[in-house]
Design an enzyme around this catalytic site. Structure first.
Site, PDB file in Angstrom:
ATOM      1  N   TYR A  81     -16.998 -79.959  -1.427  1.00  0.00           N
ATOM      2  CA  TYR A  81     -15.644 -79.791  -0.189  1.00  0.00           C
ATOM      3  C   TYR A  81     -14.980 -78.661  -0.744  1.00  0.00           C
ATOM      4  CZ  TYR A  81     -11.903 -80.808   2.758  1.00  0.00           C
ATOM      5  OH  TYR A  81     -10.960 -80.525   3.881  1.00  0.00           O
TER       6      TYR A  81
ATOM      7  N   LYS B 254     -14.432 -74.849   1.277  1.00  0.00           N
ATOM      8  CA  LYS B 254     -13.185 -74.529   1.659  1.00  0.00           C
ATOM      9  C   LYS B 254     -12.884 -73.179   1.011  1.00  0.00           C
ATOM     10  CE  LYS B 254     -12.189 -77.567   4.633  1.00  0.00           C
ATOM     11  NZ  LYS B 254     -12.288 -77.430   6.061  1.00  0.00           N
TER      12      LYS B 254
HETATM   13  N1  LIG Z   1      -6.813 -84.704   6.204  1.00  0.00           N
HETATM   14  C1  LIG Z   1      -6.702 -84.051   5.089  1.00  0.00           C
HETATM   15  O1  LIG Z   1      -6.051 -84.435   4.123  1.00  0.00           O
HETATM   16  C2  LIG Z   1      -7.201 -82.520   5.122  1.00  0.00           C
HETATM   17  C3  LIG Z   1      -6.709 -81.729   4.134  1.00  0.00           C
HETATM   18  C4  LIG Z   1      -7.087 -80.327   4.281  1.00  0.00           C
HETATM   19  C5  LIG Z   1      -7.950 -79.847   5.064  1.00  0.00           C
HETATM   20  N2  LIG Z   1      -8.430 -80.883   6.070  1.00  0.00           N
HETATM   21  C6  LIG Z   1      -9.299 -80.290   7.104  1.00  0.00           C
HETATM   22  O2  LIG Z   1      -8.479 -79.910   8.187  1.00  0.00           O
HETATM   23  C7  LIG Z   1      -9.613 -80.109   9.331  1.00  0.00           C
HETATM   24  C8  LIG Z   1      -9.400 -81.051  10.233  1.00  0.00           C
HETATM   25  O3  LIG Z   1      -9.376 -82.407   9.794  1.00  0.00           O
HETATM   26  P1  LIG Z   1      -8.601 -83.774  10.187  1.00  0.00           P
HETATM   27  O4  LIG Z   1      -7.895 -84.404   8.995  1.00  0.00           O
HETATM   28  O5  LIG Z   1      -8.023 -83.565  11.486  1.00  0.00           O
HETATM   29  O6  LIG Z   1     -10.119 -84.641  10.334  1.00  0.00           O
HETATM   30  P2  LIG Z   1     -10.618 -85.593  11.294  1.00  0.00           P
HETATM   31  O7  LIG Z   1     -11.506 -86.358  10.779  1.00  0.00           O
HETATM   32  O8  LIG Z   1      -9.404 -86.574  12.045  1.00  0.00           O
HETATM   33  O9  LIG Z   1     -11.249 -84.631  12.395  1.00  0.00           O
HETATM   34  C9  LIG Z   1     -12.356 -83.930  12.247  1.00  0.00           C
HETATM   35  C10 LIG Z   1     -12.925 -83.700  13.604  1.00  0.00           C
HETATM   36  O10 LIG Z   1     -14.180 -82.620  13.429  1.00  0.00           O
HETATM   37  C11 LIG Z   1     -15.338 -83.120  14.099  1.00  0.00           C
HETATM   38  N3  LIG Z   1     -16.586 -82.774  13.653  1.00  0.00           N
HETATM   39  C12 LIG Z   1     -17.007 -83.186  12.529  1.00  0.00           C
HETATM   40  N4  LIG Z   1     -18.298 -82.615  12.259  1.00  0.00           N
HETATM   41  C13 LIG Z   1     -18.408 -81.807  13.524  1.00  0.00           C
HETATM   42  C14 LIG Z   1     -19.411 -80.948  13.953  1.00  0.00           C
HETATM   43  N5  LIG Z   1     -20.411 -80.884  13.200  1.00  0.00           N
HETATM   44  N6  LIG Z   1     -19.364 -80.470  15.036  1.00  0.00           N
HETATM   45  C15 LIG Z   1     -18.027 -80.495  15.799  1.00  0.00           C
HETATM   46  N7  LIG Z   1     -17.159 -81.442  15.436  1.00  0.00           N
HETATM   47  C16 LIG Z   1     -17.296 -81.967  14.326  1.00  0.00           C
HETATM   48  C17 LIG Z   1     -15.156 -84.780  14.015  1.00  0.00           C
HETATM   49  O11 LIG Z   1     -15.864 -85.499  15.304  1.00  0.00           O
HETATM   50  C18 LIG Z   1     -13.582 -85.011  14.345  1.00  0.00           C
HETATM   51  O12 LIG Z   1     -13.184 -85.154  15.792  1.00  0.00           O
HETATM   52  C19 LIG Z   1     -10.979 -80.175   8.640  1.00  0.00           C
HETATM   53  O13 LIG Z   1     -11.672 -79.036   8.498  1.00  0.00           O
HETATM   54  C20 LIG Z   1     -10.652 -80.621   7.146  1.00  0.00           C
HETATM   55  O14 LIG Z   1     -11.524 -80.252   6.407  1.00  0.00           O
HETATM   56  C21 LIG Z   1      -8.000 -81.842   5.936  1.00  0.00           C
END
Ligand SMILES: NC(=O)c1ccc[n+]([C@@H]2O[C@H](COP(=O)([O-])OP(=O)(O)OC[C@H]3O[C@@H](n4cnc5c(N)ncnc54)[C@H](O)[C@@H]3O)[C@@H](O)[C@H]2O)c1
Length: 256
Positions: A156, A160
């Site tokens: 991961y 990133k």
């Molecule tokens: N939640 C955290 O703590 C956090 C922290 C830092 C970064 N992020 C990043 O932020 C972004 C959003 O994360 P979130 O927390 O809203 O997650 P989430 O799981 O709520 O949403 C992620 C969405 O991506 C979709 N998805 C997954 N694989 C996919 C694919 N192959 N094609 C199309 N859609 C796909 C899922 O269906 C889901 O709707 C991500 O890139 C994540 O890595 C999250």
């Protein structure tokens, strides 16, 4: 909040069925944008589209890791709204803490494909249209884990970190075309994804959110999806017209 900042703009938001992508889609539509909600989860994307103001949302089932699927997404966007002004790469997958020797090749490939290769794919299909328009804003949602590592999040963190450097490379390459490329690094955020970083039962996951994640944020709370949406709105509009190649930590100080 509701305004005109994105009037007559079209934005593709990947991962728009949940969490941060959903919050971004809602805020952009409230600001007047036409929003393409691109997500693997069609049913949830359609349901979010229905929550947006009439005619402002269009869900497209997309696998951001798949070349054909992304090409179809861009084609459908142009058919639906005739333009791509803003591209937000938000779709992502987490990694449960895994020692490197236990990480499978399939897990590595999947995490790198969804979190990193996807940016290459969406960008290469969207950029020709932005070049034609002489303008565009690309916003990549990476993670504070891309600059500050945690044990067991090997793939991961790599995915990133690569997303951040790819964004900088694109920012310098696309600047002559007035296409801006910026990154948001969320800190630990209150979305369905957060618990999936932790291996264990429900109680262990809840304890982990507090002990591992909240305690690592100097401001002492989890980031909300709306915090990320506000940052994305700034980067999507002319409020940030001179900003490119920037990496904005929206993380409660986790990255300090
Ligand atoms: N939640 C955290 O703590 C956090 C922290 C830092 C970064 N992020 C990043 O932020 C972004 C959003 O994360 P979130 O927390 O809203 O997650 P989430 O799981 O709520 O949403 C992620 C969405 O991506 C979709 N998805 C997954 N694989 C996919 C694919 N192959 N094609 C199309 N859609 C796909 C899922 O269906 C889901 O709707 C991500 O890139 C994540 O890595 C999250």
């Amino acid at each position: 909040m509701s305004g005109q900042l994105l009037q007559e703009k079209t934005a593709i938001v990947t991962g728009a069925a949940s969490g941060m992508g959903k919050a971004i889609a809602k805020l952009f539509a409230d600001e007047g944008a036409n929003v393409i909600l691109a997500d693997l989860n069609k049913e949830a994307a359609v349901s979010v589209a229905q929550e947006l103001p009439q005619g402002k949302g269009h869900a497209v089932q997309t696998d951001v890791a798949d070349d054909t699927s992304v090409a179809a997404l861009v084609k459908e966007t142009l058919e639906a709204y005739g333009s791509i002004d803003v591209l937000v790469n938000c779709a992502g997958v987490p990694q449960a803490f895994t020692p490197i020797e236990e990480l499978t090749l399939e897990q590595w490939d999947r995490i790198l494909s969804v979190n990193t290769k996807s940016i290459f794919l969406t960008t290469r299909y969207a950029v020709p249209h932005m070049k034609e328009k002489g303008k565009g804003s690309i916003i990549n949602i990476a993670s504070i884990a891309g600059i500050r590592a945690r044990p067991g999040l090997n793939a991961y963190c790599a995915s990133k970190g690569a997303a951040i450097m790819l964004s900088k490379a694109l920012a310098i390459e696309l600047a002559p075309f007035q296409i801006r490329v910026n990154v948001i690094n969320p800190g630990p955020a209150e979305t369905p994804m957060l618990g999936k970083f932790i291996n264990g039962d429900e109680a262990e996951v809840e304890a982990g959110k507090k002990d591992i994640f909240i305690s690592s944020v100097p401001l002492g709370m989890l980031i909300q999806p709306e915090d990320i949406a506000q940052a994305a709105l700034y980067l999507a509009t002319d409020l940030s017209k001179i900003v490119t190649g920037e990496v904005m930590n929206v993380d409660g100080g986790r990255g300090i």
